[in-house]
Scaffold this active site. Structure first.
Site, PDB file in Angstrom:
ATOM      1  N   LYS A 135     -48.570 -17.866  23.438  1.00 36.86           N
ATOM      2  CA  LYS A 135     -49.201 -18.830  24.339  1.00 36.86           C
ATOM      3  C   LYS A 135     -50.722 -18.856  24.150  1.00 36.86           C
ATOM      4  CE  LYS A 135     -45.620 -20.555  26.452  1.00 36.86           C
ATOM      5  NZ  LYS A 135     -45.260 -21.986  26.316  1.00 36.86           N
ATOM      6  N   TYR A 178     -44.849 -13.250  24.272  1.00 40.13           N
ATOM      7  CA  TYR A 178     -45.094 -14.458  25.051  1.00 40.13           C
ATOM      8  C   TYR A 178     -46.597 -14.699  25.191  1.00 40.13           C
ATOM      9  CZ  TYR A 178     -44.480 -17.938  28.763  1.00 40.13           C
ATOM     10  OH  TYR A 178     -44.499 -19.094  29.511  1.00 40.13           O
TER      11      TYR A 178
END
Length: 259
Positions: A170, A166
């Site tokens: 991101k 993640y």
């Protein structure tokens, strides 16, 4: 005058999958709030989501308020469906000016607790899809005379939350946005990235539950943000109020990063 009057917007991830918040008749996440806010500011909106039903719920909410909206199913891990979302927008409304990439998932964990398959899935959904939708949307936005793109990253791009895939995806969105911004400024296309902090969205409530009491004390403003606050920031970046802003990152987190 409405800030997005005459514009056509494609919102990727415009559904909302999770329980509605107290006092809301419709479940609201960042993407659904953004689609509704864009319509309230005068844009015609194509709502894209992996679930056509959820996309149609958003489009129906917009039409109930007198706005223009259509819905399309798009699994953004599949390239043809990224292209199809752009094509559906052109077919429905005749042009494309604005794109919001709101899709994001979170699976896996720390380095040794994340499988290769999980990491590859995260790359496909959280990063590759943004690349693909921009690649298909940019020529159409340029053809329409220019416009704006907002990619939705996360504060996890800057701060560790112990979910490696993640955080990595991101963070990569920041570079993706900067590169596209510089490359296509000549086409009158602005590209910016928004980094939400802890938001009380439908997805968070579905995956985690009510975390307000637990996380609010650590946020300088002593509360989570709302999807509507994210949507307002996105609309600002899409609008001519941000006409000289491109290639930048806007943190919307109640002061959490500063702390």
């Amino acid at each position: 005058m409405a800030r997005l009057a005459g514009k056509i917007a494609l919102i990727i991830g415009g559904g909302a999958d999770g329980p509605a918040n107290t006092g809301e008749k419709l479940s609201i996440g960042n993407g659904r709030a953004t689609a509704i806010m864009c319509a309230r500011e005068g844009a015609a909106v194509m709502v894209a989501d992996r679930s056509l039903e959820l996309a149609q719920q958003t489009a129906n909410a917009i039409r109930e308020e007198g706005g223009r909206a259509e819905a399309v199913a798009a699994d953004v891990s599949i390239e043809d469906q990224c292209r199809g979302a752009v094509e559906a927008t052109i077919k429905a409304f005749g042009a494309l000016h604005l794109l919001v990439n709101n899709v994001g998932i979170g699976i896996g964990g720390s380095l040794l607790k994340t499988t290769t398959e999980q990491f590859d899935t995260m790359l496909a959904v959280n990063l590759r899809s943004h690349f693909l939708t921009m690649r298909y949307a940019v020529p159409e936005i340029a053809k329409a005379g220019g416009g704006a793109i907002v990619n939705v990253s996360s504060l996890a791009a800057l701060r560790s939350n112990r979910m490696i895939s993640y955080e990595a995806t991101k963070a990569a969105l920041l570079g993706l946005g900067r590169s596209a911004a510089v490359s296509h400024a000549r086409d009158n296309i602005r590209v910016n990235t928004i980094l939400p902090g802890l938001i009380n969205s439908s997805m968070v409530r579905r995956l985690i539950g009510d975390r307000e009491a637990r996380v609010a004390p650590g946020i300088p403003m002593h509360r989570q943000g709302t999807p509507w606050e994210i949507a307002k920031a996105i609309v600002f970046l899409l609008s001519d109020d941000a006409s000289y802003i491109t290639g930048t990152e806007l943190i919307v987190d109640g002061g959490l990063a500063a702390r």
